[in-house]
Design a protein around this motif. Structure first.
Motif, short mmCIF file in Angstrom:
data_model
loop_
_atom_site.label_atom_id
_atom_site.label_comp_id
_atom_site.label_asym_id
_atom_site.label_seq_id
_atom_site.Cartn_x
_atom_site.Cartn_y
_atom_site.Cartn_z
N ASP A 58 0.78 -1.15 -0.20
CA ASP A 58 0.40 0.13 0.18
C ASP A 58 1.01 0.97 0.03
O ASP A 58 0.18 2.63 -0.43
N ARG A 59 2.27 1.66 0.44
CA ARG A 59 2.52 2.36 0.67
C ARG A 59 3.75 2.68 -1.34
O ARG A 59 4.49 3.49 -0.84
N GLU A 60 4.33 1.70 -1.65
CA GLU A 60 4.90 1.38 -3.09
C GLU A 60 4.27 2.47 -3.95
O GLU A 60 5.05 3.74 -4.35
N LEU A 61 3.09 2.47 -4.51
CA LEU A 61 2.64 3.98 -5.65
C LEU A 61 2.81 4.82 -4.33
O LEU A 61 2.55 6.25 -5.29
N PRO A 62 2.63 5.13 -2.93
CA PRO A 62 2.56 6.48 -3.05
C PRO A 62 4.28 7.49 -2.79
O PRO A 62 4.28 8.12 -3.19
N ILE A 63 4.72 5.99 -2.44
CA ILE A 63 6.51 6.74 -2.76
C ILE A 63 6.83 6.56 -3.92
O ILE A 63 7.26 7.94 -3.88
#
Length: 311
Positions: A58-63
């Motif tokens: 869940d953090r990959e695309l926000p990063i």
């Protein structure tokens, strides 16, 4: 009154044609300049996914999004005005700045190669483990944006060198267009790469055997893909950085190294049927060798000389 309206419409038509011609000039100049920067774009797309790996899905695309926003900021708020100021007041400085950036890319690549064949120290890994996930994410994003600043600087400088003889407005429009389009392309590809395993897991749960097989293949290919991207990114750094330095030496009349690289390329281009490919590969390999030598000198200066002083 009708004649006045007709004259006004003629003026509007003329302005529209002028604007369309200007847009055509911007698009043409941006396309030509963007193709010259393709090596740095490959490098950017290959290097960036590593910064988003190791986090929860869940953090990959926000990063990736945070890094992309930082890349837009680098290009449009810092590098674009700087490039236009250089073009207006110090065009002679473009090539030296390009060469400095190329030397930095050579240093980064050579350091990665040396680290890959050296014993790993546990200090950095323990330091990362000591950070919270939020702090580690902030650290990774900041590191990625710093790397992007160098690569984006190379892209903008290469593009500027190709449109330096155009009017300032065309330069500004071309550089902005190159910056926006290449950033969208690079980080779109990066987002797809980092989510490839999740896409594979989703497909592997489908009923159709072919789709399930495709999903499992994507999941299994992810580690290999990341390894390949690491190698490609490092090679691209050497090839691009070395190539920039070779062209810079030629620009300043120091022809010995450029002639050696070009001579090897011309010899390899004589292979029947595949001369274009072998010639390009020889040029890239020669540039990479130059980049590795320069990178090795800088690595020695950065790491070995301070260590000797400490002793």
């Amino acid at each position: 009154m009708p004649s006045g309206l007709a004259a006004l419409l003629d003026d509007i038509a003329g302005i529209t044609k002028l604007a369309a011609a200007s847009l055509d000039d911007v698009a043409g100049a941006a396309g030509k300049a963007g193709t010259k920067a393709v090596g740095v774009v490959v490098d950017d797309a290959a290097v960036t996914p590593g910064y988003a790996m190791g986090f929860t899905p869940d953090r990959e695309l926000p990063i990736v999004w945070k890094i992309a926003v930082g890349s837009f900021r680098n290009k449009l708020l810092f590098l674009l005005p700087g490039a236009l100021l250089l073009s207006a007041f110090a065009p002679w400085a473009v090539t030296p700045i390009l060469m400095l950036g190329g030397a930095y890319l050579c240093f980064e690549a050579t350091e990665k190669i040396i680290e890959a064949f050296s014993p790993h120290e546990a200090g950095e890994e323990l330091e990362e483990l000591a950070l919270s996930s939020k702090d580690l994410e902030a650290q990774k994003v900041a590191g990625a944006i710093r790397t992007d600043l160098i690569l984006s600087g190379e892209i903008m400088a290469i593009a500027l060198a190709d449109v330096a003889d155009r009017p300032l407005a065309i330069q500004a429009g071309s550089l902005a267009l190159v910056g926006v389009l290449l950033t969208i392309a690079v980080y779109g590809v990066v987002g797809l790469i980092v989510k490839m395993d999740d896409i594979g897991l989703h497909l592997a749960q489908r009923r159709t055997r072919l789709v399930r097989g495709l999903g499992r293949g994507l999941v299994k290919a992810m580690p290999v893909t990341m390894e390949a991207l690491t190698v490609i990114g490092t090679a691209a750094m050497l090839w691009v950085g070395g190539g920039i330095i070779v062209h810079g030496l030629e620009h300043f009349g120091l022809d010995t190294v450029p002639h050696l690289v070009e001579g090897a390329s011309h010899w390899a281009a004589g292979v029947p049927g595949v001369g274009v490919v072998t010639g390009w590969m020889a040029m890239a390999a020669g540039s990479a060798v130059v980049g590795f030598i320069i990178g090795g000198v800088i690595v020695a200066a950065v790491h070995l000389i301070p260590r000797k002083k400490a002793h």
